[in-house]
Design a protein around this motif. Sequence first.
Motif: not given
Lengths: 538, 409
Positions: A119, A122, A125, A355
Amino acid sequence: MITENPVDITSVLMDESAELSVSVTQIVQRLKGTHLHSQLEKQAKECLHKPEIKLETLKDDVRRLLKASGWERKLQNAVYRELHILPPSGHPRAPPEHTKEPLEYMCKAQVNWEKRILKSLNSMCTELGIPLARKRPVPEQKELTNKWNEMGTDEPGNADTNNLTCSRLHLDVLVGLRNPNNERSEDLTVRSHWGLIQVSLNVRDIPQMREMYPELGLTYGQLGIDDHTHVPPDLFESEHIHIGKKVVSEQDSAAAQQYSRQGCPTGLRAQLWSLILNTTNDPEDITHYEQLKARVINHDLLVDNLIYKDVKLTASNDDYYFVFEDYLYQVLLCFSRDTAVLEHFSYNSATPPKSCIQNKSGSEQCAMVYPPNGVIPFHGFSMYVAPLCFLYNEPSTLYRVFREMYIRYLFRLHSVSSHPSGIVSLCLQFERLLQTHLPQLFYHLREIGAQPLRIAFKWIVRAFSGYLSTDQLLLLWDRILGCDSLEIVAVLAAAVFAFRAENLMEVTSLASAEAVLADLSTLKVMPLLQIFLFATSV
Amino acid sequence: VTNLPSQQTAGHKGGRSCIRYRCGLTNTIQDVLNQRPGWVEVKDDGEWDLNWCDVGWLRENFDHSYMEEHVRICHFRNHYELTRKNLMVKNLKRYRKTLEREAGRLEASKCDFFPCTFVLPSEYHIFVEEFKRSPGSTWIMKPVSVYSSDGSRSEEQKDEAQVESYVAQRYIENPYLIAGRKFDLRVYVLVTSYIALKAWLYRDGFARFSNTRFSLSSIDDQYVHLTNVAVQKTSPDYDPEKGCKWQMQQLRQYLTAKHGFETVQTLFKEIDNIFIRSLLSVQKTIINDKHCFELYGYDILLDQDLKPWLIEVNASPSLTASSQEDYDLKYRLLEDTLHIVDMEGRLTGKEKRVGVFDLMWNDGPVHMDVGLEALGSSCLVANTHLGCVNDRQKQLQQLLKPFPGQKRT
């Protein structure tokens, strides 16, 4: 041992030998594809040309020649290495997940931990707007190639550290572990466990460790104690160095591991560790490293940012490791792209994150392991590599040694498992040792809100890298390799508390307890360990 | 003219209860002198027993001062014979010639630790010849800076000095690199007498790293090549938090891990050789004076073949600390220096080790005391331990009587 027929002794024995032959088959299978195998074949073929070989005794003659030329020893070392990383054998019908981690609640905790890390990754990201991976444009590739040996000169970039998982979060996960089968009352009694780890695992106590690791005892010479200036070298040091030289010339992996229990001489340590870990610097190893380097040049990964941040925050700020900044990038960036590391997940309770890669039209999706080696770096990760820079300066050798150390030992420090060298067991062992042998101190610290593990956790997670002076750290890691276990780290943590117990009894807050234990750079590791393990009354 | 009226003394070895010092510097040495039990500072024209002066004071006052027997001062009158590059080269070359004549080529080659240097403008023509003979070689021009005629200045005063002449020195193109970085070594040597030569070597020192990565192509980048922290400070990369230093012990361990014990032992023996030869080369030129002692900072550079080179000798090594660790090192260094100078009369004069100092040369090489077991062997081990472990507190406790009026702790 589960057998089909509990009363059938024969089948028990057969199971044992069946187990052995399963292991043998597994190892043979693994070795078949390796470079060593093809080298052995080649050597055996060359033997055929030798006049001593007779057709009647072909097998024995070839074996004899291979032994004399040192190839048998190389094979022995390779087998020894495979034994180290062989996943524990379970019941033939048990699914592979059970081999990784037999306890379900541990599994669940590890899965949840992984979810949190993902998490965080991400969100990083999305925040930074960087894709997980992207191909570098050619000018950028050229620039990186030119700068390969001095990546440390780059600007630090944004100092935001939120996305680097830190040890505090990790500790919280461990503290929250509960075995659902165990009903525990919250009352604090003499018999209950006073520490933060509230699960019951089988950890060794002092008498058991004395039995397991007698070479650390008072009757054995130790580097780190008996090489002190006041001790004449004839008593231990000279002889030990002499034996060390022999071990290196014999190229015997198992002997090196045994030898290392009493410490490695500074001048021989690099070779001994290479031998114990069975890392070679053959052309194929160099090629492999160059391939990884090429992957770094071609693609930029999001996790690279984590690596840059970590190195800048930890190793670059260290008084001694700052020099090796460039090496750290060279090792860690390649490490992220090394798919060979994925093998270790067969015995690691963790699972590599996946992913989804979408192709351009968005219609196809395929799950790929990300990062390619399945390991997401965290705050302090570079400290696993830093001490090795003292020993190896060939990037490919340094890389191989680090990778081997990681897949044998270091990975256990940051995944949730029930393994005796896993972080949970080490923390529990530390707390139990403290509670058993320093109950007054433990109680006092608990009362002032300074749970010992809160202070010791960071030492244990890093195996003391960055906290001890380098020479002492290397003496400690000698024993980790020699004893093939990280338990010594937990023991040292307890020994440090024992050493500073007097001062700790006087403190009245967590902050002051931290202050007493802030500077470990003057500690001598071996005397502390010896006294704690062998001079404590039990 | 400064008059130092005769001072009432109780005899130097009798154990003075109060020692008066004068200190011309405002850094670590101030703290050390201040905190020494029984020592009081005197200012201006007051009478002093020990003067920790800067070279400027020395230049102006030494020749006009009368010093009682017990009085000590921290410089030799003409130390610049060792520390000014052009004079050092001259002395070393002359010493080498004498050695070759008297003891042969092999012995003389032990003086080949100084990179080829020419004094300009006087040696301009031979420099040009040498330059032409080695095409592609790189030379570094080093200023010989002066305040006045004798050309001495301390490290901290570098910026303010005026340049009088230059030396052209062969640049060492293949320095030993650690993780791609160039470094040099700072080692401390204490000389308490030149005739006979008595020199002590300090076990601790440090390696100073260049902040940027080394490569000959970046020869224009002045920050890469000059490793003095003082110069590093002006580099845009410089991060004062980092320190850029390794303790000598750390360096010795690193080298031992890389090259093995014997190689590194040989290296350190060669480094000892540099100190001894350089001091012997100026032994007859320096005006010996029983009042004088001097703490030198030697700068040594290693090349890729692990050959040590002498870069420079400083008579006033920087005593300003760049970090707490650095402060502690310099504090201990100065404290031990004062132990050896021994104003309090606590030493017998036969010691081979005081604190972190090992006696390196005492009118001849000094060897370690060997135990009974080794009496059979004819192997003599030098008494130097650069970069080795030391147990200073313990050693000092055993060695020194407490200060007058102080109980032993």
